[in-house]
Design a protein around this motif. Structure first.
Motif, PDB file in Angstrom:
ATOM      1  N   ALA A  74       4.156   5.588  -5.722  1.00 15.77           N
ATOM      2  CA  ALA A  74       4.291   5.425  -7.167  1.00 15.77           C
ATOM      3  C   ALA A  74       3.346   6.333  -7.937  1.00 15.77           C
ATOM      4  N   ASP A  75       2.195   6.624  -7.376  1.00 11.27           N
ATOM      5  CA  ASP A  75       1.211   7.470  -8.063  1.00 11.27           C
ATOM      6  C   ASP A  75       0.546   8.367  -7.019  1.00 11.27           C
ATOM      7  N   PRO A  76       1.225   9.445  -6.597  1.00  9.51           N
ATOM      8  CA  PRO A  76       0.682  10.286  -5.517  1.00  9.51           C
ATOM      9  C   PRO A  76      -0.629  10.965  -5.880  1.00  9.51           C
ATOM     10  N   ALA A 102       0.835  -1.201   0.000  1.00 10.27           N
ATOM     11  CA  ALA A 102       0.000   0.000   0.000  1.00 10.27           C
ATOM     12  C   ALA A 102       0.870   1.252   0.000  1.00 10.27           C
ATOM     13  N   GLY A 103       1.958   1.249   0.793  1.00 14.33           N
ATOM     14  CA  GLY A 103       2.840   2.400   0.831  1.00 14.33           C
ATOM     15  C   GLY A 103       3.532   2.634  -0.497  1.00 14.33           C
ATOM     16  N   GLN A 104       4.018   1.557  -1.129  1.00 11.22           N
ATOM     17  CA  GLN A 104       4.678   1.697  -2.425  1.00 11.22           C
ATOM     18  C   GLN A 104       3.707   2.188  -3.495  1.00 11.22           C
ATOM     19  N   ARG A 105       2.466   1.724  -3.388  1.00 11.74           N
ATOM     20  CA  ARG A 105       1.450   2.160  -4.360  1.00 11.74           C
ATOM     21  C   ARG A 105       1.191   3.656  -4.221  1.00 11.74           C
ATOM     22  N   MET A 106       1.117   4.164  -2.995  1.00  9.18           N
ATOM     23  CA  MET A 106       0.915   5.595  -2.786  1.00  9.18           C
ATOM     24  C   MET A 106       2.032   6.418  -3.411  1.00  9.18           C
TER      25      MET A 106
END
Length: 328
Positions: free
Chosen positions: A125-127, A119-123
């Motif tokens: 990657a596309d803020p 979830a953190g990496q997803r945030m």
């Protein structure tokens, strides 16, 4: 460790109170993960637990490390004294993605495993998408967990502001801060918030300070907000111990015989300043009936009233306090 806010003369002229439905929403989300803080709010928790279970709050919780950095952009200081949730969430949605990414990265670094989590990496990657999804999640949390109870919460928060505004006029800014919370200390044009994590300081630079009462922040005092946000201090509102308590029918019989049961109940329910809607909700009476009782009590010299924002708040006079203090 303390948090220091440095004032000059212009800052003292720009101090104000405000309330924030968005702040209450994100603090309600945080409270679900802090069982040791449920305390006063157990009745609320029982009411919202089922609805909250249907929300995946993981993205928000990842940005709420205990003792670490919490992003300002998901809950900026209130825009005005009576900002609506719609106005506040619009500010979140308008956040610059690059600035939001920096904010999220800082919080995730303080959350164990946050930066490595999917979830953190997803945030990160596309803020831009993350900002939209976080705003949507906050809005859903508001609708399910806070909005149904907002009239009651707002009444208590507005009563706190009315009380402390009056105290400001009576005792001045320095003494007021100590009354707002013992964790606020004033000396040499500096406001120190004790008991915070880390040792921070900020020169207000003419922006002034926003004082924000909160229901769900108890027992903490939160100080800070980094530029470009206006400095703010969030403190526990007065009266949360009785927030979820329903009327227990403690109106003295002698007072009920003197005033009538309805008027006596209204008088005794005004332990804190409140408006018509809040009293109607508390006493399970029609707002029109409560309004008639309030008018009669005010005409008899038992209540005073003052307008605050969109509503009128009622408060007992010394005579009203003496009558309500009779033994049941």
């Amino acid at each position: 460790m303390p948090f220091h806010l440095y004032f000059d003369e212009s800052d003292l002229l720009r101090c104000r109170f405000a309330l924030s439905p968005l702040w209450e929403t994100q603090e309600a989300v945080r409270l679900l993960r802090r069982p040791g803080r449920h305390g006063y709010h157990l009745p609320w928790l029982r009411r919202v637990r089922k609805d909250a279970a249907g929300l995946d709050l993981t993205p928000l919780w990842l940005l709420m490390p205990d003792g670490g950095y919490n992003p300002d952009f998901i809950c900026p200081p209130p825009l005005g004294p009576l900002a609506t949730f719609a106005e506040e969430i619009a500010t979140v949605r308008a956040m610059d993605p690059a600035a939001a990414r920096d904010d999220m990265a800082h919080a995730l670094a303080d959350t164990p495993g946050g930066l490595r989590s999917p979830a953190g990496q997803r945030m990160l990657a596309d803020p831009a998408r993350a900002v939209r999804e976080l705003a949507d999640l906050l809005e859903r949390a508001w609708e399910l967990m806070v909005e149904p109870h907002w009239p009651r919460l707002r009444a208590l928060l507005e009563a706190d502001i009315a009380y402390h505004s009056r105290r400001l006029a009576e005792v001045g800014f320095e003494r007021l801060l100590g009354e707002v919370s013992p964790r606020l200390q004033w000396a040499d044009s500096t406001l120190t918030v004790v008991g915070t994590v880390g040792n921070h300081s900020r020169v207000l630079g003419g922006q002034g300070l926003v004082l924000v009462p909160s229901v769900f922040t108890w027992p903490d005092v939160v100080g800070g907000f980094e530029p470009p946000w206006q400095p703010a201090v969030v403190y526990p509102a007065r009266g949360i111990g009785g927030l979820w308590t329903e009327s227990a029918g403690r109106t003295p019989d002698a007072l009920a015989r003197l005033l009538g049961r309805g008027r006596a109940d209204v008088l005794c329910a005004l332990g804190e300043p409140a408006g018509t809607s809040a009293l109607a909700n508390r006493l399970s009476l029609a707002p029109s009936s409560v309004s008639a009782h309030l008018s009669a009590l005010r005409a008899a010299g038992l209540l005073t009233s003052r307008r605050y924002g969109h509503q009128v708040l009622y408060e007992r006079t010394p005579l009203g306090i003496a009558l309500a203090a009779q033994e049941p």
